[in-house]
Design an enzyme around this catalytic site. Structure first.
Site, PDB file in Angstrom:
ATOM      1  N   TRP A 117       0.799  -1.050   0.072  1.00 26.60           N
ATOM      2  CA  TRP A 117       0.105   0.276   0.050  1.00 26.60           C
ATOM      3  C   TRP A 117       0.907   1.166  -0.046  1.00 26.60           C
ATOM      4  CZ3 TRP A 117      -2.063  -4.443   1.705  1.00 26.60           C
ATOM      5  CH2 TRP A 117      -2.796  -4.642   1.239  1.00 26.60           C
ATOM      6  N   TYR A 167       1.050   4.494   0.493  1.00 26.46           N
ATOM      7  CA  TYR A 167       0.371   6.483   0.568  1.00 26.46           C
ATOM      8  C   TYR A 167       0.896   7.291   0.829  1.00 26.46           C
ATOM      9  CZ  TYR A 167      -3.864   3.339   0.738  1.00 26.46           C
ATOM     10  OH  TYR A 167      -5.574   2.061   0.247  1.00 26.46           O
ATOM     11  N   ILE A 187       1.473  -3.113  -6.082  1.00 25.35           N
ATOM     12  CA  ILE A 187       1.459  -2.126  -5.848  1.00 25.35           C
ATOM     13  C   ILE A 187      -0.417  -1.280  -5.244  1.00 25.35           C
ATOM     14  CG2 ILE A 187       2.280   0.300  -6.249  1.00 25.35           C
ATOM     15  CD1 ILE A 187       4.602  -1.416  -7.541  1.00 25.35           C
ATOM     16  N   LYS A 188      -0.730  -0.939  -4.516  1.00 25.13           N
ATOM     17  CA  LYS A 188      -1.662  -0.044  -4.293  1.00 25.13           C
ATOM     18  C   LYS A 188      -1.720   0.996  -4.467  1.00 25.13           C
ATOM     19  CE  LYS A 188      -6.109  -0.385  -1.062  1.00 25.13           C
ATOM     20  NZ  LYS A 188      -5.957  -0.915   0.084  1.00 25.13           N
ATOM     21  N   VAL A 189      -2.119   2.220  -5.097  1.00 22.02           N
ATOM     22  CA  VAL A 189      -2.338   3.477  -4.718  1.00 22.02           C
ATOM     23  C   VAL A 189      -4.022   4.425  -4.773  1.00 22.02           C
ATOM     24  CG1 VAL A 189      -0.244   3.723  -5.843  1.00 22.02           C
ATOM     25  CG2 VAL A 189      -1.926   3.587  -7.286  1.00 22.02           C
TER      26      VAL A 189
END
Lengths: 307, 307, 307, 307, 307
Positions: D170, D172, D204-206
């Protein structure tokens, strides 16, 4: 068999085990400068350090990690240096094609107000499993956090050399102890090269030094002994001398992207000063591929013909 | 950039990390056979295995450890393999000149009456500090002590691959389970290659197989399926097939010293059988230097032109 | 979501952590028997155990490690079991396609005269890095070296379950304590299943038991209590009962290659006895591919329809 | 067998061992998007991050940990991600039903005034014993504590991949280096994706990027090269490009709860931009179950049909 | 055999090994509440936390460590919890008489002005050698040092469960992130219970929540969804719901010493809210022995009859 020049350079590292020497030799025996003892290395850590758009938008092919290692191979560089993600992406598919240098620390540009300090983003274990020929590390002499950096570097160098990996140190003066101008001052540049050498760096990367003298005590000495610093060539000589009188490999970065003539003029001066080579990132990968290769070849020729 | 054939061979090792692949590539990209996917390796462990007089008196230059590594370099071999002492003696002075393979176990000929079993005489740590490109290890399938050997090998292979080093396994059937003739029987040779491959060997060295069939059960199968084993070429094909249908690198030793014509005739048959190359010790270093180089070049040519 | 039967089987393993259960569930939720709680597993360790010619010459496609995993996938097996070399060769290219079982020990047929004992040829660490769903291990109850095997197995099971890997145990009575006939005697088979269960095996593989009674004391009990052992179905029931009254997964090997009708007749009896499935190597991979798939499908149908 | 698209995506991770690839494949081969190379993941860490009332009061069924994993399974998500307590509560009863991602760090909202930094609340050892398919970790680029986060992440990724577990990061942006608007600025979002990729993240988390440009130097580049950022689709393209030119899996979070039309309109734009999928928490679990499943299906359809 | 209720509670902990379950069962099967699934635990850490005079002068018998364990045994408590010194003093003489909970961290009242943070004063090893049934640990959500506490707790829980010990977590909001009133606010109390549950606590201890709502975002949610918090019973329900919808054991402390009627009135409300029990220190041990036992019995009766 290694050339006489490569043997000579290796003779400066006699305390090292054969593994470290073999990897230094691999780097020196690779590419268009193989055997000359000169280096042109392609480093691409700007994606992490400056962000992807600033780094790759000028030549969008560079968003792809494969682009850079192929550019380095095709141009005949001695090595390709990058952070973990970029190296991991290409290490398997290009296994054995070019010596890889794993940058073990990196700093992003999204947080402000602290003393310059990179995060450790890779390990010696990573370098081995990825088949790298060396580790890379950035120190910021002048930073309030410099001692932590020196200490971490020393441990990494010791760990790396036990497994046969030499160390490439980016020595970039920066931080609370220096003015903006002082970051590339000639006295500071030489000092930064000396610190890296004293910490055990095998290859030292510094920025081309400017004529400014930052430290009052150093200024007195430069003036008293009339050390010539009027030209870049003279200043490069002074920096090389500062790294064990030329018995450590010192290479110079190209800095911000600029015109071809400007780059080559600068490199010519650097080469004339006895530099061991150039480490050229943005000026290479931000150009179109053919142009980049042409430029890198020209840079290589300047170094090859320098002495 | 690696050739298509080198890439193809590397594709058989997809479970390995890039470090293992890079070292395999280094070996394949070195010497006169660079890029062909064929191998000629010079091994010199006979000083330990047979004693110095038996090994080096025929060509006394070979008493000096430097002789062998220079021979391997000058002849354009892919790699040079030896026990710790020989490697340590030359690793620094010839750093980077040729891939080194550290033989991690060795057996001397001064004790008799036990089941064949080598001592562990080197470590992965040694291989790294000496800048080696691979480790080597001998197993004796057929020995009453084989299980201990397989178990030690497995641990070494796992340890080596974690740091990017591939493994070369000498698989020499010998011991209580076999007759003397059985040591090179075709069924046993194929079995020995299979065992090494199943244990995780990246490069497998076996002896040229003879026409004898040792095991009754295997004999039935060879006869029932009419597997051709009449010529050395056919037998080499069978051994290569036994090592994952040719998807593992299998190279053949030259065995006892003999006349040049005899050596080349044998290598021609081996090469025609799809061998990946030769590992030739006594037939090389017991000849005068010029003659040895000439022979090695001839061997290389046979392999290069085989397919 | 798992079927009621899969949940029921998992409920027999409540002392295990969720990782072990998840991998057992993965195996039970794969292939044509998914959700039935029945198993057909393809094991290919004969290359190591019997040699390549005896194993693969009948269907030479099997020299290639890819052949077997593809056969297992195409036939819809629950899992594919093999030694390290075979698993390593396919684990990357077939990642995620079928649960893999890494056989952690193996015995070759090249040495004679010792008590049966396999070498440890792989590790839990290997199983994890290769993405396996379970480890496999062979014990030889009856061997003079059985205790060492039990002790090594116990340590491996403990290590494996800590990282979420269940254990498949090949329990093959053999050695000084038994006659040749005793190896598949019904009393011995049940005993072998019990030992594996007591050692913590999650899946137990035994050979189809024969009517012979090996041990005098056991014979008395079988006779006194009139335990029916006249048919294979009755004997399979006795073996399944011997493994915690059916609360451990017991599967039966197919043994030597034989005709299709013979195989299916045997499996029909095994299935009727409450077996959890078959583990079928030579009878599968030594047949031509299409025929093997047809056979495996028939075997699966017999197990699926058994209850 | 994996689809061509799944194989293609796995080919971007050639440096990884088969275990990592197998778990990536497991995630890609699960649920309604199986085989498409697209992802919809249900993450529920809001109980820890925002507190239980804010998270679960809108749909009180969500106070029960079983609710979420069942929702993920029933909706056909690729995976379910949560902190240790939630995963531990369901890992055994739902063993094997869906790939689990263990969030290894979490930050609660009860302390203020410090630079954003999560606590490490789980370990790789936990992920293995709970049968998880990946680890998850949050970094806050822009935070004064970012370097510690990067360093801890690097160690966890290395530890995880050694045992075959891929890493979901994540990324952020948040903290002293950024304005509130800057946290979702398009230049910063792309930079955040790049940092995660360089650190070795596999997924990948955006957050969906907004049109704002935060950094002056980046702004110049976006304007000079006329990088289109007017629509969300264009901005998603830029972020995906920033993660190794689309050769890393980038998925987008849904953000705060909102109306169905609004969610789907946003996802449609994200899907059109080449996103690999959505990770949708509050917008899923805060809706009534039937409505949530309907929404997730609609989101899946948008991704499936995007290319 | 365990009662149906005890089995039901244990079923919420299916991911745990049998050792953890057995110790939870031991606590649930002890004392006057054996088999009911309700708990009354005597904790005596006030000697460390508040000093001996404040703790024991009201009933000087309590200066003697034996007093408390005897009180707990005689009153029929489920367990007795204390720091290392108290437990060490009695563990031998009362071995097997009552489940012991070793408090692994404690904070003294002699230093002020820092963020709340306890010292680690015992280990899992201590708990084992002293024959304890569980470990105890205090976290301070809201503290600037909360992340260090969460991280240490996670490691201890993992270590403890590996050896079969469950964990009891005191979750006491306190520190820079909260007002004094906020420490027992209903939103914060539920959040604190959730955090402990997510960190893997098996038994969670919180203070009786008050009607205050501390966090603006939470206040909105409580109001929007009209969550009833007007009575202590309603607030206890909300806290129990916040700990995995009642699927984690949540017990409530008695707080400061007060009159018997007041204590029982509070416990009656707590019991009616679905609490799993009380953990009552000062209100027990600061009363004369007979009176304390009478009070504890009354508290037990309230819990036993609550549902």
């Amino acid at each position: 068999m290694a050339t006489a020049r490569v043997r000579e350079i290796l003779s400066w590292y006699t305390s090292e085990n054969p593994g470290v020497k073999a990897n230094l030799a691999r780097i020196m025996n690779t590419g268009r400068l193989a055997g000359t003892g000169k280096f042109v290395i392609l480093p691409v850590d700007q994606g992490f350090e400056h962000g992807p758009a600033r780094s790759f938008a000028p030549n969008p092919a560079g968003y792809d990690p494969r682009y850079h290692v192929e550019l380095a191979i095709e141009a005949g560089c001695n090595a390709y240096a990058a952070p973990l993600g970029f190296i991991e992406h290409v290490a398997s598919d290009y296994a054995g094609d070019i010596p890889l240098i794993l940058k073990l620390n990196n700093s992003d540009g999204l947080s402000k107000g602290h003393e310059p300090c990179s995060a450790i983003t890779g390990s010696v274990e990573d370098a081995l499993r990825l088949g790298c020929a060396a580790i890379g590390y950035t120190i910021y002499p002048g930073s309030g956090a410099r001692n932590e950096q020196y200490e971490a570097l020393r441990e990494l160098i010791l760990e790396a050399k036990a497994v046969g990996l030499p160390s490439v140190v980016w020595s970039y003066p920066r931080g609370i102890g220096l003015t903006k101008e002082g970051e590339t001052a000639i006295d500071v540049s030489g000092y930064a090269a000396q610190i890296a050498a004293q910490l055990g760096a095998h290859i030292i990367k510094v920025k081309p030094p400017k004529m400014h003298l930052e430290q009052a005590e150093a200024k007195k000495v430069f003036e008293k002994h009339a050390i010539p610093i009027g030209t870049l060539t003279e200043r490069v000589k002074e920096v090389v001398r500062s790294a064990f009188n030329g018995r450590r490999i010192v290479i110079f970065s190209g800095g911000e992207a600029k015109g071809t003539d400007e780059v080559l003029a600068e490199v010519a001066e650097i080469a004339a000063g006895g530099a061991f080579g150039s480490i050229m990132g943005r000026n290479a990968f931000q150009r179109p591929r053919a142009e980049a290769i042409e430029l890198l070849h020209a840079v290589m020729d300047l170094h090859k013909n320098a002495r």
